[in-house]
Design a protein around this motif. Structure first.
Motif, mmCIF file in Angstrom:
data_model
loop_
_atom_site.group_PDB
_atom_site.id
_atom_site.type_symbol
_atom_site.label_atom_id
_atom_site.label_comp_id
_atom_site.label_asym_id
_atom_site.label_seq_id
_atom_site.Cartn_x
_atom_site.Cartn_y
_atom_site.Cartn_z
ATOM 1 N N ILE A 158 0.853 -1.197 0.000
ATOM 2 C CA ILE A 158 0.000 0.000 0.000
ATOM 3 C C ILE A 158 0.884 1.241 0.000
ATOM 4 O O ILE A 158 1.737 1.408 0.879
ATOM 5 N N LYS A 159 0.683 2.118 -0.982
ATOM 6 C CA LYS A 159 1.486 3.332 -1.067
ATOM 7 C C LYS A 159 0.865 4.460 -0.243
ATOM 8 O O LYS A 159 -0.347 4.537 -0.079
ATOM 9 N N LEU A 160 1.734 5.333 0.258
ATOM 10 C CA LEU A 160 1.273 6.476 1.048
ATOM 11 C C LEU A 160 0.400 7.403 0.211
ATOM 12 O O LEU A 160 -0.629 7.882 0.672
ATOM 13 N N GLY A 161 0.792 7.664 -1.012
ATOM 14 C CA GLY A 161 0.045 8.586 -1.854
ATOM 15 C C GLY A 161 0.299 10.036 -1.458
ATOM 16 O O GLY A 161 1.153 10.342 -0.626
ATOM 17 N N LYS A 162 -0.463 10.929 -2.025
ATOM 18 C CA LYS A 162 -0.282 12.352 -1.753
ATOM 19 C C LYS A 162 -0.824 12.700 -0.376
ATOM 20 O O LYS A 162 -1.950 12.357 -0.035
ATOM 21 N N LEU A 163 -0.012 13.393 0.400
ATOM 22 C CA LEU A 163 -0.439 13.805 1.736
ATOM 23 C C LEU A 163 -1.308 15.048 1.635
ATOM 24 O O LEU A 163 -0.894 16.079 1.072
ATOM 25 N N ASN A 164 -2.499 14.953 2.189
ATOM 26 C CA ASN A 164 -3.394 16.102 2.252
ATOM 27 C C ASN A 164 -3.993 16.136 3.646
ATOM 28 O O ASN A 164 -4.770 15.254 4.027
ATOM 29 N N PHE A 165 -3.623 17.125 4.439
ATOM 30 C CA PHE A 165 -4.024 17.165 5.833
ATOM 31 C C PHE A 165 -5.409 17.783 5.993
ATOM 32 O O PHE A 165 -5.721 18.798 5.357
ATOM 33 N N PRO A 166 -6.229 17.213 6.860
ATOM 34 C CA PRO A 166 -7.571 17.763 7.104
ATOM 35 C C PRO A 166 -7.511 18.964 8.050
ATOM 36 O O PRO A 166 -6.487 19.256 8.669
ATOM 37 N N GLY A 167 -8.631 19.645 8.149
ATOM 38 C CA GLY A 167 -8.811 20.651 9.193
ATOM 39 C C GLY A 167 -7.977 21.897 9.082
ATOM 40 O O GLY A 167 -7.781 22.612 10.068
ATOM 41 N N GLY A 168 -7.448 22.198 7.885
ATOM 42 C CA GLY A 168 -6.673 23.424 7.731
ATOM 43 C C GLY A 168 -5.225 23.305 8.148
ATOM 44 O O GLY A 168 -4.579 24.312 8.440
ATOM 45 N N TRP A 169 -4.663 22.073 8.120
ATOM 46 C CA TRP A 169 -3.282 21.878 8.576
ATOM 47 C C TRP A 169 -2.284 21.745 7.441
ATOM 48 O O TRP A 169 -1.098 21.476 7.686
ATOM 49 N N ASN A 170 -2.699 21.919 6.194
ATOM 50 C CA ASN A 170 -1.726 22.033 5.114
ATOM 51 C C ASN A 170 -1.024 23.386 5.210
ATOM 52 O O ASN A 170 -1.633 24.391 5.595
ATOM 53 N N LYS A 171 0.246 23.414 4.859
ATOM 54 C CA LYS A 171 0.997 24.666 4.983
ATOM 55 C C LYS A 171 0.393 25.774 4.146
ATOM 56 O O LYS A 171 0.382 26.941 4.548
ATOM 57 N N GLN A 172 -0.137 25.423 3.000
ATOM 58 C CA GLN A 172 -0.674 26.434 2.096
ATOM 59 C C GLN A 172 -2.098 26.861 2.438
ATOM 60 O O GLN A 172 -2.632 27.768 1.807
ATOM 61 N N ASP A 173 -2.728 26.217 3.424
ATOM 62 C CA ASP A 173 -4.087 26.610 3.806
ATOM 63 C C ASP A 173 -4.096 28.035 4.335
ATOM 64 O O ASP A 173 -3.183 28.463 5.043
ATOM 65 N N GLY A 174 -5.142 28.769 4.011
ATOM 66 C CA GLY A 174 -5.238 30.161 4.441
ATOM 67 C C GLY A 174 -5.467 30.300 5.933
ATOM 68 O O GLY A 174 -5.795 29.344 6.638
ATOM 69 N N PRO A 222 -7.223 17.076 19.665
ATOM 70 C CA PRO A 222 -6.526 16.693 20.900
ATOM 71 C C PRO A 222 -6.119 15.232 20.948
ATOM 72 O O PRO A 222 -5.182 14.874 21.657
ATOM 73 N N LYS A 223 -6.808 14.364 20.201
ATOM 74 C CA LYS A 223 -6.452 12.941 20.178
ATOM 75 C C LYS A 223 -5.904 12.518 18.815
ATOM 76 O O LYS A 223 -5.864 11.336 18.501
ATOM 77 N N GLY A 224 -5.474 13.495 18.038
ATOM 78 C CA GLY A 224 -4.966 13.190 16.715
ATOM 79 C C GLY A 224 -6.091 13.066 15.702
ATOM 80 O O GLY A 224 -7.273 12.992 16.047
ATOM 81 N N LYS A 225 -5.719 13.076 14.445
ATOM 82 C CA LYS A 225 -6.688 12.960 13.357
ATOM 83 C C LYS A 225 -6.169 11.969 12.328
ATOM 84 O O LYS A 225 -5.063 12.111 11.798
ATOM 85 N N CYS A 226 -6.986 10.951 12.036
ATOM 86 C CA CYS A 226 -6.571 9.892 11.122
ATOM 87 C C CYS A 226 -6.491 10.397 9.683
ATOM 88 O O CYS A 226 -7.388 11.105 9.210
ATOM 89 N N LEU A 227 -5.437 10.020 9.008
ATOM 90 C CA LEU A 227 -5.367 10.113 7.562
ATOM 91 C C LEU A 227 -6.046 8.864 6.993
ATOM 92 O O LEU A 227 -6.323 7.920 7.747
ATOM 93 N N PRO A 228 -6.312 8.792 5.706
ATOM 94 C CA PRO A 228 -7.081 7.640 5.177
ATOM 95 C C PRO A 228 -6.254 6.361 5.057
ATOM 96 O O PRO A 228 -6.204 5.717 4.005
ATOM 97 N N HIS A 229 -5.587 5.995 6.152
ATOM 98 C CA HIS A 229 -4.821 4.747 6.221
ATOM 99 C C HIS A 229 -5.045 4.141 7.606
ATOM 100 O O HIS A 229 -4.583 4.693 8.614
ATOM 101 N N TYR A 230 -5.765 3.026 7.650
ATOM 102 C CA TYR A 230 -6.132 2.391 8.921
ATOM 103 C C TYR A 230 -5.586 0.964 8.951
ATOM 104 O O TYR A 230 -5.455 0.311 7.907
ATOM 105 N N VAL A 231 -5.314 0.465 10.155
ATOM 106 C CA VAL A 231 -4.904 -0.918 10.335
ATOM 107 C C VAL A 231 -5.715 -1.502 11.481
ATOM 108 O O VAL A 231 -5.906 -0.857 12.517
ATOM 109 N N ALA A 232 -6.239 -2.701 11.284
ATOM 110 C CA ALA A 232 -7.035 -3.373 12.308
ATOM 111 C C ALA A 232 -6.599 -4.827 12.390
ATOM 112 O O ALA A 232 -6.230 -5.436 11.384
ATOM 113 N N SER A 233 -6.641 -5.370 13.617
ATOM 114 C CA SER A 233 -6.283 -6.780 13.811
ATOM 115 C C SER A 233 -7.498 -7.553 14.300
ATOM 116 O O SER A 233 -8.368 -7.013 14.996
ATOM 117 N N TYR A 234 -7.548 -8.847 13.947
ATOM 118 C CA TYR A 234 -8.735 -9.652 14.198
ATOM 119 C C TYR A 234 -8.358 -11.067 14.616
ATOM 120 O O TYR A 234 -7.323 -11.610 14.225
#
Length: 454
Positions: free
Chosen positions: A91-107, A116-128
């Protein structure tokens, strides 16, 4: 009061038992491998442990949160058997795009979201086990973690585990004009620029500075980030990224000017020129120490900085500056540094055992200190096996990260790495600091050595 003591004692025991139960299972998490010629083409890796006592039957990687719906995994991995390990996925990382206005270029029109508890990017891992969900984690940004841990702002900085990067500005983006293999493979030390490091949760930055007269009217153009005694990238843009992040996040950052390998020797006027730039770019964000009592800045806490409405601590060797700049309250004396630059893995383990034990023969004392987990290019040359910076970090970082997951992490202050992104050093720091802050805040009610219960 007795009831209150009993309540806190029980709460602390519950926390300890919860931690114990989590460690007795098998934590699984994602990191970013050090593969790929570009960041977008870099593969994710799954990590498990340390010390899994009940490995899951299978692990899935998802592009959506698997706890909110019954999604099929993008990748399924069966048969994890060993207690500690990692595996590079397809699985490739792909282009990083931060949510919530945290990209450097965001106004700056809207304040960025608080996570406060972090924000997930669209990459999740689960065990079963079968269809039973055991654990879930994600690749996440942590732009507000330090300000959100209860009571951590009361802890002296020397008692906080600060996740850091070594040669923090030694980054070169894909748009860089340099085609030098030497620079890209051996001198670049981070996958991410400084802004992105801070958004992921890094709170200590290490800068080695070089000087080269560029014959321009702007003296800031003469100062560069250096690594392995070569110039990498201009300094001033990085300082502005630090300032920008501080204003948007309200987080505390330690900025360490650790060495000056090019152009500074016997030139105090060049140190003065750099000091003027720091004062201009960061002066209104930097903590002002009490010069009269020769205070050690590592004894201060986050709350002390906030009382001055400051969020930055600058470490700088003031003795290199001429009078009166050498007495400026804008800069703090450097903290003690310990490095693994010329050590192999076995020597690194022995060295960490000496440092992090804090035994009488350990050079670590009750002061601010920095552990730099790196291997230099010269060290690999001495072993007749020249490795790239990524290859060195790929071997060393997981080992150091694993060792810090035990009791040693509780004794750490600053831990700085090249290519930190193949570890979970930020999550580790959050976990350790939350425990330490809780114990500090309740030390008048209960006196337990939590490490003895692990």
């Amino acid at each position: 009061m007795i009831k209150m003591k009993i309540f806190l004692f029980v709460s602390l025991l519950q926390s300890i038992f919860l931690i114990g139960s989590l460690e007795a299972g098998c934590p699984v998490y994602l990191t970013i491998s050090l593969t790929g010629k570009t960041l977008q083409d870099t593969f994710l890796e799954i990590n498990w442990g340390p010390n899994c006592y009940g490995p899951p039957q299978w692990v899935g990687i998802y592009s959506q949160d698997p706890t909110i719906s019954n999604f099929e995994p993008d990748l399924r991995i069966n048969g994890i058997a060993n207690r500690t390990g990692k595996m590079i996925t397809s699985i490739k990382l792909g282009k990083l795009n931060f949510p919530g206005g945290w990209n450097k270029q965001d106004g700056n029109e809207q304040p960025p979201s608080q996570y406060p508890k972090g924000k997930c990017l669209p990459h999740y891992v689960a065990s079963y086990n079968g269809t039973e969900l055991l654990t879930m984690d994600c690749l996440k940004i942590q732009p507000n973690w330090m300000a959100k841990i209860k009571d951590v702002n009361q802890m002296p900085l020397k008692n906080i585990l600060l996740p850091g990067t070594h040669a923090s500005g030694a980054f070169m983006g894909s748009s860089s004009k340099s085609n030098s293999i030497l620079v890209r493979d051996y001198l670049v030390a981070q996958q991410f620029d400084v802004w992105t490091q801070l958004v992921f949760g890094i709170r200590y930055l290490d800068f080695s500075i070089g000087y080269k007269n560029m014959n321009t009217a702007n003296e800031a153009d003469n100062f560069w980030i250096a690594n392995e005694n070569m110039l990498i990238t201009p300094l001033v843009g990085i300082l502005r990224d630090v300032r920008h992040f501080i204003k948007r996040s309200g987080e505390m950052i330690v900025l360490d000017f650790s060495s000056f390998p090019i152009g500074f020797y016997k030139h105090p006027e060049i140190y003065s020129s750099l000091f003027r730039i720091l004062r201009q770019e960061l002066g209104d964000e930097a903590y002002r120490r009490n010069v009269s009592n020769e205070e050690h800045c590592a004894n201060r806490n986050f709350r002390d900085l906030l009382q001055q409405d400051k969020h930055l601590m600058i470490l700088f060797p003031s003795q290199e500056l001429p009078y009166p700049e050498n007495e400026s309250n804008l800069i703090c004396q450097p903290w003690r540094r310990f490095s693994t630059s010329f050590m192999n893995i076995s020597q690194t383990l022995d060295y960490m055992r000496l440092l992090f034990s804090k035994k009488p023969d350990s050079p670590v004392r009750d002061d601010g200190w920095i552990f730099t987990a790196v291997r230099s290019m010269e060290q690999t040359l001495n072993t007749h096996q020249l490795q790239t910076a990524k290859e060195r970090a790929a071997v060393l970082n997981p080992k150091v990260n694993q060792w810090l997951n035990g009791p040693w992490g509780n004794n750490a202050n600053v831990v700085a790495m090249d290519y930190f992104s193949n570890t979970n050093i930020v999550d580790l720091a959050i976990h350790v600091n939350a425990q330490k802050a809780f114990i500090m805040a309740n030390k008048d009610f209960v006196n337990l050595n939590i490490l003895n219960l692990y």
